[in-house]
Design an enzyme around this catalytic site. Structure first.
Site, PDB file in Angstrom:
ATOM      1  N   ASN A 191      16.798  98.632  67.018  1.00  0.00           N
ATOM      2  CA  ASN A 191      16.678  97.307  66.389  1.00  0.00           C
ATOM      3  C   ASN A 191      17.991  96.790  65.820  1.00  0.00           C
ATOM      4  O   ASN A 191      18.014  95.976  64.914  1.00  0.00           O
ATOM      5  CB  ASN A 191      15.606  97.339  65.285  1.00  0.00           C
ATOM      6  CG  ASN A 191      14.253  97.786  65.794  1.00  0.00           C
ATOM      7  OD1 ASN A 191      13.804  97.307  66.847  1.00  0.00           O
ATOM      8  ND2 ASN A 191      13.616  98.699  65.089  1.00  0.00           N
ATOM      9  N   ARG A 192      19.075  97.291  66.371  1.00  0.00           N
ATOM     10  CA  ARG A 192      20.419  96.892  65.939  1.00  0.00           C
ATOM     11  C   ARG A 192      20.707  97.230  64.474  1.00  0.00           C
ATOM     12  O   ARG A 192      21.646  96.702  63.878  1.00  0.00           O
ATOM     13  CB  ARG A 192      20.658  95.387  66.178  1.00  0.00           C
ATOM     14  CG  ARG A 192      20.639  94.998  67.669  1.00  0.00           C
ATOM     15  CD  ARG A 192      21.726  95.749  68.422  1.00  0.00           C
ATOM     16  NE  ARG A 192      21.856  95.361  69.816  1.00  0.00           N
ATOM     17  CZ  ARG A 192      21.299  96.006  70.831  1.00  0.00           C
ATOM     18  NH1 ARG A 192      20.512  97.049  70.601  1.00  0.00           N
ATOM     19  NH2 ARG A 192      21.506  95.617  72.072  1.00  0.00           N
ATOM     20  N   LEU A 193      19.912  98.117  63.887  1.00  0.00           N
ATOM     21  CA  LEU A 193      20.171  98.577  62.523  1.00  0.00           C
ATOM     22  C   LEU A 193      21.020  99.842  62.596  1.00  0.00           C
ATOM     23  O   LEU A 193      20.612 100.938  62.210  1.00  0.00           O
ATOM     24  CB  LEU A 193      18.848  98.828  61.783  1.00  0.00           C
ATOM     25  CG  LEU A 193      17.999  97.577  61.548  1.00  0.00           C
ATOM     26  CD1 LEU A 193      16.698  97.945  60.836  1.00  0.00           C
ATOM     27  CD2 LEU A 193      18.775  96.549  60.720  1.00  0.00           C
TER      28      LEU A 193
END
Length: 213
Positions: A191-193
């Site tokens: 989630n691009r975290l």
């Protein structure tokens, strides 16, 4: 025009958490570098980009091979009169970047640079294959040349000249050591975290922080 909006991948192989990292970033680099070196999908774990600031104010980036690292810094070799050499001699700073897609990792290093001792440059130069030694002598790196034949003709002449003798290291060729003052370790996450842990030198100690992705 090609639309690249959907060209993405999910990063989910590994994580980077504070409870598992080293207090010294060079030790953390060592651990990651060894993993990258042993990963069959990574052919040159020591390939890094080196960015320097040019006279027009624009950064310039190129790929270079890391040849040694110590607690003091990261060592690579080049022509001192090349574009990167001239930029380094003027600013004494550079940014190093490693990207290992097989591990979904990257490392960004901001550093002060200085030349290594001449005996270290001599030792590395003479450890290289003779063809690489001659190439360093042949090439007026970053300067304009008339054509490919210019290099090949110079190489032929030098092969005859140094056929059975040692090639002397050019005075304008040698090593730099990049002494880091900031090192960021980036680990891809879902989630691009992504995980981003940054070490900043404060006096003789390293301050460790987490950055938002």
């Amino acid at each position: 025009m090609e639309n690249l909006h959907n060209k993405r991948k999910v990063y989910e192989k590994l994580q980077l958490v504070e409870s598992e990292i080293k207090e010294n970033p060079i030790e953390q680099f060592r651990d990651w570098f060894l993993e990258a070196s042993e990963n069959p999908s990574i052919s040159e774990a020591n390939a890094m980009s080196v960015s320097t600031l040019e006279e027009d104010g624009c950064p310039r980036t190129r790929m270079v091979l890391l040849k040694q690292y110590t607690y003091e810094g990261f060592i690579f070799y080049t022509n001192y009169e090349s574009r990167k050499g001239k930029s380094i001699e003027k600013t004494h700073k550079a940014c190093l970047h490693f990207f290992w897609p097989g591990l979904e990792r990257q490392i960004i290093i901001k550093a002060d640079l200085e030349r290594v001792a001449e005996n270290l440059s001599d030792g590395y130069f003479h450890s290289r294959p003779k063809g690489s030694q001659l190439g360093a002598v042949v090439s007026p790196q970053s300067q304009e040349i008339p054509d490919r034949e210019f290099l090949e003709e110079r190489l032929k002449n030098l092969e005859k000249e140094y056929g059975n003798t040692e090639v002397p290291r050019p005075e304008n060729w040698g090593g730099y050591i990049a002494k880091p003052y900031e090192i960021e370790f980036w680990q891809g996450r879902p989630n691009r975290l992504h995980d981003r842990i940054i070490y900043k030198l404060s006096g003789l100690d390293w301050k460790i922080s987490r950055l938002a992705p």
